[in-house]
Write an enzyme that holds these catalytic residues in place. Structure first.
Site, PDB file in Angstrom:
ATOM      1  N   GLU A 327       0.843  -1.191   0.000  1.00 42.82           N
ATOM      2  CA  GLU A 327       0.000   0.000   0.000  1.00 42.82           C
ATOM      3  C   GLU A 327       0.879   1.241   0.000  1.00 42.82           C
ATOM      4  O   GLU A 327       1.733   1.413   0.873  1.00 42.82           O
ATOM      5  CB  GLU A 327      -0.887   0.043   1.251  1.00 42.82           C
ATOM      6  CG  GLU A 327      -1.989  -0.991   1.295  1.00 42.82           C
ATOM      7  CD  GLU A 327      -2.893  -0.788   2.503  1.00 42.82           C
ATOM      8  OE1 GLU A 327      -4.102  -1.050   2.370  1.00 42.82           O
ATOM      9  OE2 GLU A 327      -2.410  -0.386   3.579  1.00 42.82           O
ATOM     10  N   CYS A 328       0.674   2.123  -0.959  1.00 45.78           N
ATOM     11  CA  CYS A 328       1.356   3.410  -1.047  1.00 45.78           C
ATOM     12  C   CYS A 328       2.874   3.235  -0.945  1.00 45.78           C
ATOM     13  O   CYS A 328       3.505   2.810  -1.893  1.00 45.78           O
ATOM     14  CB  CYS A 328       0.821   4.372  -0.004  1.00 45.78           C
ATOM     15  SG  CYS A 328       1.167   6.111  -0.388  1.00 45.78           S
ATOM     16  N   GLY A 329       3.498   3.558   0.198  1.00 44.01           N
ATOM     17  CA  GLY A 329       4.934   3.371   0.325  1.00 44.01           C
ATOM     18  C   GLY A 329       5.352   1.937   0.088  1.00 44.01           C
ATOM     19  O   GLY A 329       6.400   1.667  -0.516  1.00 44.01           O
ATOM     20  N   MET A 332       5.430   1.377  -3.578  1.00 42.05           N
ATOM     21  CA  MET A 332       6.637   1.952  -4.173  1.00 42.05           C
ATOM     22  C   MET A 332       7.835   1.025  -3.996  1.00 42.05           C
ATOM     23  O   MET A 332       8.662   0.881  -4.909  1.00 42.05           O
ATOM     24  CB  MET A 332       6.934   3.311  -3.550  1.00 42.05           C
ATOM     25  CG  MET A 332       5.850   4.354  -3.785  1.00 42.05           C
ATOM     26  SD  MET A 332       6.184   5.886  -2.870  1.00 42.05           S
ATOM     27  CE  MET A 332       4.540   6.592  -2.776  1.00 42.05           C
ATOM     28  N   THR A 427      -1.331  -0.843  -4.391  1.00 45.16           N
ATOM     29  CA  THR A 427      -2.234   0.292  -4.567  1.00 45.16           C
ATOM     30  C   THR A 427      -1.603   1.536  -3.940  1.00 45.16           C
ATOM     31  O   THR A 427      -0.805   1.434  -3.004  1.00 45.16           O
ATOM     32  CB  THR A 427      -3.594   0.063  -3.878  1.00 45.16           C
ATOM     33  OG1 THR A 427      -3.388  -0.055  -2.458  1.00 45.16           O
ATOM     34  CG2 THR A 427      -4.260  -1.198  -4.391  1.00 45.16           C
TER      35      THR A 427
END
Length: 436
Positions: A327-329, A332, A427
């Site tokens: 999720e997010c970080g 990435m 995501t």
């Protein structure tokens, strides 16, 4: 019977969190059991609440959650003496389009629970106008009741007297006035407050805030203003499907943004959670059947993540046979590369083709409604997931199969679709709830 109160303000940055923590600790020091909640999609403040009260705090969110879920979560305050819900942004600030049970505004929670509002007003640069603002908030929406006001960052006794007189003339109780006090300022960074677990002196800071507030605020009057609350039994619980039976969860200063209610719901559904630290170069538990990388601050630790060979190779080996989600970080880090704010490009784990950059920061903020076009751990194709996105990275490349069709709260389609490649998914939004 618990007494319920909502801490809110006309805007962000006025001092809601500091006052919430101070009241919670001051009442705890008097021997009361205090339960806190956070209204809205803030995954940082609940950890501060827990530090102040010794009890876990969770988020309640009218845009993402139905009334049954909110009632279920708030029901944890049944055995407390005082229940404090800290608002987000201004009292009536939400999105333009209604979600599951509201717009995400603190006022939605106020009306649902029937608790009065303790308003924090910062009268810097004004005097009598502060009373006009408070009166406007009091009268703006039926079903929202104002208990009174605490003034924050008052410039002088004369300034305080002017504001108090105006509030008294408007029929609004003033419970106290706080002069400026730098010693209780909570440190911040680009995504909000520096996290509670990163602050070694957080206990002392909260104690000082409690001492300061107790000196300047009538704690007994505030407590008397709270509403006696008899919670109704929730018709249902979270209705959350865990992503697996045994979940390897990344958890450290890089991977820390996950909603507490999600972890509790996973455990309540029978899942086991095994914690590992990528920053300490740990690999996910080999006995787990799914790996979950929450969001956090990969941009602050990208060099170390890139150098931690055991974590990177262990995660890639895990993903050969079992699902991995970020999720997010975390998304990435599952990608190919991350460029930090100094323009240095760091190689990530390469499970997805995503490449992101913080060199040219652009804020992405808001609620997200995702319809899954491909499965992800715990959710099948077609599932409608509600979450929240908040980051400053720019997408350089997102070449893999889109995971979902994602809309913002207005219904507009956005480019941050998430990705899927093999066993890996990711995501940009943090999951809050699934539509039933």
């Amino acid at each position: 019977m618990p007494a319920g109160l909502v801490i809110s303000a006309p805007a962000s940055g006025v001092g809601k969190t500091t006052l919430t923590l101070a009241l919670a600790r001051a009442w705890r020091n008097r021997g009361l059991n205090v339960q806190c909640f956070k209204s809205g999609p803030d995954y940082i403040d609940p950890a501060f609440h827990a530090a102040a009260t010794g009890r876990a705090s969770v988020n309640v969110d009218s845009w993402a959650m139905d009334r049954g879920t909110i009632a279920h979560l708030v029901g944890r305050g049944t055995d407390a003496d005082v229940v404090l819900a800290e608002g987000s942004m201004g009292l009536f600030d939400g999105v333009a389009a209604r979600g599951v049970s509201g717009t995400g505004a603190t006022a939605d929670i106020v009306e649902m629970l029937g608790w009065p509002v303790l308003l924090v007003i910062d009268p810097s640069g004004q005097a009598q106008t502060a009373a006009a603002i408070a009166a406007g908030l009091r009268d703006y929406r039926a079903g929202v009741r104002l208990a009174g006001v605490v003034l924050n960052r008052v410039a002088s006794p004369r300034h305080e007297d002017l504001v108090r007189r105006a509030l008294n003339d408007a029929g609004i109780a003033v419970f106290g006035a706080l002069p400026r006090h730098a010693e209780i300022s909570l440190p911040k960074r680009h995504l909000g407050l520096v996290q509670a677990e990163e602050q070694a002196e957080i206990g002392k800071l909260i104690d000082e805030a409690a001492r300061f507030v107790a000196e300047h605020v009538d704690l007994d009057a505030v407590l008397r203003s709270a509403a006696s609350w008899s919670p109704q039994p929730a018709a249902n619980g979270m209705n959350v499907t865990p992503p697996g039976q045994r979940i390897a969860l990344a958890r450290d200063a890089t991977f820390s943004f996950i909603y507490p209610h999600m972890l509790e719901a996973w455990r309540a559904a029978g899942a086991e959670i095994s914690i590992f630290s990528p920053l300490a170069d740990e690999a996910p538990d080999a006995s787990a059947d799914v790996c979950w990388l929450p969001g956090g601050y990969p941009e602050l630790h990208a060099g170390k993540i890139a150098a931690n060979a055991r974590f990177r190779s262990g995660l890639r080996a895990f993903a050969d046979t079992r699902p991995v989600h970020g999720e997010c970080g975390g998304y990435m880090v599952l990608g190919t590369a991350l460029t930090d704010a100094d323009g240095i490009r760091h190689e990530m784990t390469g499970l997805l083709g995503l490449e992101t950059s913080f060199a040219k920061r652009r804020m992405h903020l808001g609620y997200r409604l995702a319809a899954l076009a491909a499965p992800m751990p715990g959710h099948q194709v077609g599932a409608r997931l509600r979450g929240h996105e908040f980051h400053y990275s720019t997408i350089v490349a997102q070449p893999d199969t889109p995971l979902a069709v994602v809309h913002d709260a207005t219904g507009a389609v956005i480019a941050e679709t998430g990705s899927r490649r093999g066993q890996a998914t990711g995501t940009f939004f943090h999951l809050i709830a699934e539509d039933r």
